[in-house]
Design a protein around this motif. Structure first.
Motif, PDB file in Angstrom:
ATOM      1  N   GLN A 157       0.821  -1.099   0.085  1.00 56.39           N
ATOM      2  CA  GLN A 157      -0.092  -0.105  -0.143  1.00 56.39           C
ATOM      3  C   GLN A 157       0.957   1.170  -0.187  1.00 56.39           C
ATOM      4  O   GLN A 157       0.610   2.375  -0.783  1.00 56.39           O
ATOM      5  N   LYS A 158       1.780   1.383   0.734  1.00 55.40           N
ATOM      6  CA  LYS A 158       2.851   2.445   0.919  1.00 55.40           C
ATOM      7  C   LYS A 158       3.590   2.585  -0.476  1.00 55.40           C
ATOM      8  O   LYS A 158       3.615   4.120  -0.886  1.00 55.40           O
ATOM      9  N   ASN A 161       2.227   1.832  -3.211  1.00 55.15           N
ATOM     10  CA  ASN A 161       1.379   2.132  -4.417  1.00 55.15           C
ATOM     11  C   ASN A 161       1.399   1.440  -5.409  1.00 55.15           C
ATOM     12  O   ASN A 161       1.653   1.603  -6.512  1.00 55.15           O
ATOM     13  N   GLN A 221       1.174  -1.386  -8.313  1.00 55.14           N
ATOM     14  CA  GLN A 221      -0.157  -1.543  -9.352  1.00 55.14           C
ATOM     15  C   GLN A 221       0.055  -2.809 -10.234  1.00 55.14           C
ATOM     16  O   GLN A 221      -1.010  -3.203 -10.759  1.00 55.14           O
TER      17      GLN A 221
END
Length: 413
Positions: A128-129, A131, A133
């Motif tokens: 999450q940190k 990001n 994809q």
């Protein structure tokens, strides 16, 4: 994205094994935090009085508060906590202990890390940190995360091994320092103290055999967590004590011709009368090593030893292991370093010695034959006389030290 840390964990056993035996893992070489962890010295345990070596500070030995606190008084002369820590580190370094079960510990520790739910949670937070994809980005992050975990784990295991070795040596270090303090006190009374120049000469000889000058050798010792003054202190005490014993008991030691005759009749020929036909395999070590690397290389040498089928097989064994084979021919024992010399002298022809560590790497020596020289009776008797005298001196020295210690005022704080 249904990608989990454990997906890659199941495929990372090879990476874990490599990291467990690497000198510096890739992540440790790049991450200052890992460098700091790997550099944490053994002085963190025990009395906590000394931080031995911190490469981040240029390898300088730094003393923390309390490092010079008096731990023992011997006839009102102090032995500091720092001296005990340093001597314990020196003893631990000499023993080379702690590496035999490193692999098992690493595997058990890694299994615990993998099974810890917090490990996967931290990885999810990283996803999450950063990001993430794509699948490729996630796997790259996983690989980096695993290497960092392994680097930190290996650094912690090394720290624990060093700390355990030092802690286990402290009792012996205390006893050594107490006896050395007594020896030096007696040497002062007998005007038998060894000069600094004589001590430096001995240590310079050791440095030269390791292809270093005195200053380089001091930095080398410092890099392993030991102040060279610790080595100097031990040599000064032992050299001074030998002079004390010579002055005090030299006139009491008398060796008769009968003693020499009996000794010569019951001992093997001296080194001067013998030439040894030897071969050697050397398994090279990388420029930077630790206990795990040495242990792994020794294990490889032990595997070679199991396939040894006489001196004729040495060349083939060296080739299969990527080592260097040398047929050294006939050699005088005094040209071979200890303890290899003594092991060869006591080995049977056609036998292979256990693996040993040298400046060149891990060595396997084979004794392929012996050649004896005649006409050396005078030299042999002279050597026998010296050995008998030394044995007598040793007995008197031990008794004298025991008496001095009984009379000494020793206060352990």
């Amino acid at each position: 994205m249904p990608l989990h840390f454990h997906d890659l964990m199941r495929t990372s056993a090879a990476i874990a094994l490599c990291a467990a035996f690497a000198v510096v893992t890739p992540c440790a070489a790049k991450d200052p935090k890992n460098q700091q962890a790997a550099a944490t010295p053994p002085g963190e345990t025990g009395t906590g009085n000394i931080e031995l070596v911190n490469p981040a500070e240029g390898g300088k030995i730094t003393k923390r508060k309390g490092a010079q606190g008096i731990a023992i008084l011997v006839n009102d002369e102090p032995i500091t906590a720092y001296e005990i820590e340093q001597r314990a580190s020196f003893i631990a370094l000499q023993s080379g202990g702690g590496g035999a079960d490193f692999k098992a510990k690493a595997e058990a520790r890694w299994k615990s890390i993998v099974q810890d739910p917090k490990t996967n949670e931290r990885f999810k937070q990283l996803l999450q940190k950063n990001n993430v994809q794509t699948q490729e980005e996630a796997r790259a992050l996983q690989t980096k995360y695993i290497k960092e975990l392994q680097g930190n784990m290996v650094a912690q295991l090394k720290k624990e091994a060093r700390a355990g070795a030092v802690s286990g040596s402290k009792a012996k270090a205390q006893q050594e320092l107490i006896e050395e303090k007594i020896k030096l006190q007696e040497a002062r009374k007998q005007n038998a103290l060894t000069d600094d120049a004589d001590v430096d000469k001995i240590i310079s000889g050791i440095a030269e055999r390791n292809k270093m000058n005195l200053e380089q050798f001091g930095k080398h010792m410092q890099g392993m967590g030991v102040d060279i003054n610790t080595m100097k202190a031990r040599f000064r005490a032992e050299m001074s004590w030998r002079e004390v014993v010579r002055k005090r008991f030299g006139h009491l030691v008398a060796i008769t011709e009968r003693d020499v005759d009996d000794f010569v009749a019951t001992t093997a020929m001296s080194d001067a009368e013998t030439e040894l036909q030897v071969q050697r395999i050397t398994l090279p070590l990388p420029s930077s090593v630790d206990q795990a690397v040495i242990a792994q290389r020794i294990a490889e040498a032990d595997t070679l030893a199991q396939r040894f089928q006489g001196c004729g097989s040495m060349g083939e064994l060296a080739t299969t292991a990527g080592g260097r084979h040398e047929d050294l021919g006939l050699r005088k024992p005094n040209t071979i370093p200890e303890p290899t010399r003594s092991l060869l002298l006591n080995a049977s022809e056609g036998s292979l010695l256990p693996a040993s560590v040298s400046a060149g790497g891990i060595e396997l020596w084979a004794l392929c034959g012996r050649k004896s020289e005649g006409g050396q009776d005078v030299s042999r008797r002279e050597a026998a006389t010296n050995e008998l005298r030394q044995k007598e001196f040793d007995v008197l020295a031990q008794k004298h030290l025991k008496d001095l210690r009984q009379d000494a005022a020793i206060e352990i704080r």
